[in-house]
Design an enzyme around this catalytic site. Structure first.
Site, PDB file in Angstrom:
ATOM      1  N   THR A 132     -73.247   5.748   2.035  1.00 37.30           N
ATOM      2  CA  THR A 132     -72.786   4.946   3.161  1.00 37.30           C
ATOM      3  C   THR A 132     -72.230   5.628   4.463  1.00 37.30           C
ATOM      4  O   THR A 132     -71.675   5.104   5.123  1.00 37.30           O
ATOM      5  CB  THR A 132     -72.013   3.616   2.887  1.00 37.30           C
ATOM      6  OG1 THR A 132     -70.917   4.129   2.341  1.00 37.30           O
ATOM      7  CG2 THR A 132     -73.045   2.690   2.326  1.00 37.30           C
ATOM      8  N   GLU A 133     -71.905   7.128   4.093  1.00 39.24           N
ATOM      9  CA  GLU A 133     -70.953   7.720   4.893  1.00 39.24           C
ATOM     10  C   GLU A 133     -71.476   7.962   6.404  1.00 39.24           C
ATOM     11  O   GLU A 133     -70.455   8.025   7.211  1.00 39.24           O
ATOM     12  CB  GLU A 133     -71.036   9.363   4.248  1.00 39.24           C
ATOM     13  CG  GLU A 133     -70.307   9.617   2.975  1.00 39.24           C
ATOM     14  CD  GLU A 133     -71.138   9.493   1.807  1.00 39.24           C
ATOM     15  OE1 GLU A 133     -70.738   9.663   0.469  1.00 39.24           O
ATOM     16  OE2 GLU A 133     -72.219   8.762   1.890  1.00 39.24           O
ATOM     17  N   VAL A 134     -72.667   7.914   6.776  1.00 33.64           N
ATOM     18  CA  VAL A 134     -72.877   7.948   8.281  1.00 33.64           C
ATOM     19  C   VAL A 134     -72.550   6.618   8.950  1.00 33.64           C
ATOM     20  O   VAL A 134     -72.407   6.901  10.052  1.00 33.64           O
ATOM     21  CB  VAL A 134     -74.406   8.070   8.222  1.00 33.64           C
ATOM     22  CG1 VAL A 134     -74.641   9.522   7.980  1.00 33.64           C
ATOM     23  CG2 VAL A 134     -75.290   7.049   7.754  1.00 33.64           C
TER      24      VAL A 134
ATOM     25  N   PHE B 119     -69.057   9.786   8.638  1.00 35.18           N
ATOM     26  CA  PHE B 119     -68.778  11.098   7.734  1.00 35.18           C
ATOM     27  C   PHE B 119     -70.146  11.484   7.638  1.00 35.18           C
ATOM     28  O   PHE B 119     -70.956  11.096   7.847  1.00 35.18           O
ATOM     29  CB  PHE B 119     -67.906  10.401   6.586  1.00 35.18           C
ATOM     30  CG  PHE B 119     -67.446  11.222   5.807  1.00 35.18           C
ATOM     31  CD1 PHE B 119     -66.703  12.587   5.973  1.00 35.18           C
ATOM     32  CD2 PHE B 119     -67.386  11.090   4.338  1.00 35.18           C
ATOM     33  CE1 PHE B 119     -66.135  13.551   5.033  1.00 35.18           C
ATOM     34  CE2 PHE B 119     -67.057  12.167   3.406  1.00 35.18           C
ATOM     35  CZ  PHE B 119     -66.306  13.078   4.008  1.00 35.18           C
TER      36      PHE B 119
END
Length: 269
Positions: A144-146, A150
Site C-alpha cells: 500500500t506504499e503508493v 511512499f
C-alpha cells in the site's frame, strides 16, 4: 527460548526463536503493535535468521507471528520518526530492511511463511519473500506504499522475479489490498488453509522437507534459483552444469542414488 547461541539473541524483545524436531520457528512477537516493523525489530529478525542458519539442529525455518495480524508494515511511531531523517539516515534505514530481505532470499535453508492474518506493505514483503507461504482465507495482502506517497522499492526487486512484471505492476501501482485466494492466484502465497489447520499443515509440510529431501540439495537449489536470473543464458547454463557436476560427487548424492538403486527408503534427518 531455546537454542540461542549468544547473549545478544537471548536479549531479543520482539522476536522469539526456538527449534523443535529440526524445524526452527522465528516468531514476530509484537501483537499489541500488530507486529509492525521498526529498526529494532528488523535487527532482531536478522539475528534470529542468522541463528537459525547456524543452528545445526535446524533444517527448515518457519516464519510466523503472534496475535491476529501477521505484520502491518512499518510501525506508526517509526514512520513519524523518519520524518526527521535526512538522505543519509534514510539510506541507512532502507539498507537495513534490504539486508533482511536479501538474507531471507539467499538463506541456505528453506523458509516457510505461516501467515495467520493480514500482511500489508513491508509485512506483505516479509511474507512473500519466503520460499513457501501458507495463509488463512481471512488474511489480506497488499503493498500500500503508493497510497501514502511512499515507494514499494525493495520488495519490487523480488516481486519481479517471483510473479513477473504485469502482476507486479498491478499490485504496486494500484496499492490494492487483495484476498488470500487472489494472493495464491498471483503466486504470492502457495497454500490457503483454514485457521484451525494452518499450524498443522505448516508442520507437516516442513517435516516432509526435513525427512524426504537432502538439506544440501535444497540449499544448493535455492542458491541456483537466486543466482541464475542475473546471468546471461550461456553463463547460466554453464553454471548449472558445474553445479550438477559438483552435486554428483557429494556424499548426499551418493547416498541418495545408492538408496534408489537398492529400492530402500531414505530419511534425510
Amino acid at each position: 527460548m531455546d537454542n540461542l547461541p549468544t547473549q545478544e539473541l537471548e536479549a531479543l524483545r520482539y522476536i522469539q526463536y526456538e527449534c523443535r524436531d529440526a524445524i526452527g520457528y522465528i516468531t514476530l512477537n509484537r501483537p499489541d503493535k500488530r507486529n509492525a516493523l521498526s529498526a529494532d525489530m528488523v535487527t532482531e529478525l536478522k539475528l534470529a535468521f542468522s541463528a537459525a542458519e547456524d543452528d545445526e539442529t535446524c533444517k527448515v525455518i518457519v516464519l510466523r507471528a503472534a496475535g491476529e495480524v501477521f505484520c502491518a508494515g512499518a510501525d506508526l511511531a517509526y514512520i513519524q520518526e523518519l520524518q526527521g531523517f535526512g538522505y543519509t539516515d534514510n539510506l541507512a534505514d532502507s539498507t537495513h530492511l534490504m539486508q533482511l530481505f536479501h538474507q531471507i532470499y539467499t538463506l541456505n535453508k528453506v523458509v516457510i511463511g505461516q501467515v495467520q492474518g493480514h500482511a500489508l506493505a513491508g509485512g506483505c514483503g516479509l511474507a512473500t519473500i519466503c520460499d513457501f507461504a501458507f495463509t488463512v482465507p481471512e488474511a489480506k495482502f497488499g503493498y500500500t506504499e503508493v497510497k501514502i506517497g511512499f515507494l514499494p522499492a525493495i520488495v519490487s526487486v523480488f516481486l519481479l522475479r517471483k510473479i513477473g512484471e504485469a502482476r507486479t505492476k498491478q499490485l504496486l501501482l494500484t496499492g490494492d489490498i487483495i484476498t488470500a485466494d487472489k494472493a495464491a492466484e498471483f503466486g504470492l502465497v502457495n497454500f490457503v488453509v483454514s485457521r484451525e489447520e494452518l499450524a498443522d499443515n505448516v508442520v507437516r509440510f516442513a517435516r516432509r522437507l526435513c525427512t524426504e529431501n537432502s538439506g544440501q540439495s535444497m540449499e544448493l537449489t535455492k542458491e541456483m534459483l537466486a543466482r541464475i536470473p542475473e546471468m546471461p543464458l550461456e553463463d547460466s547454463l554453464l553454471y548449472a552444469a558445474q553445479m550438477n557436476a559438483e552435486a554428483r560427487g557429494s556424499q548426499d548424492c551418493r547416498r541418495g542414488i545408492a538408496a534408489f538403486l537398492n529400492k530402500e527408503k531414505i530419511s534425510w534427518e
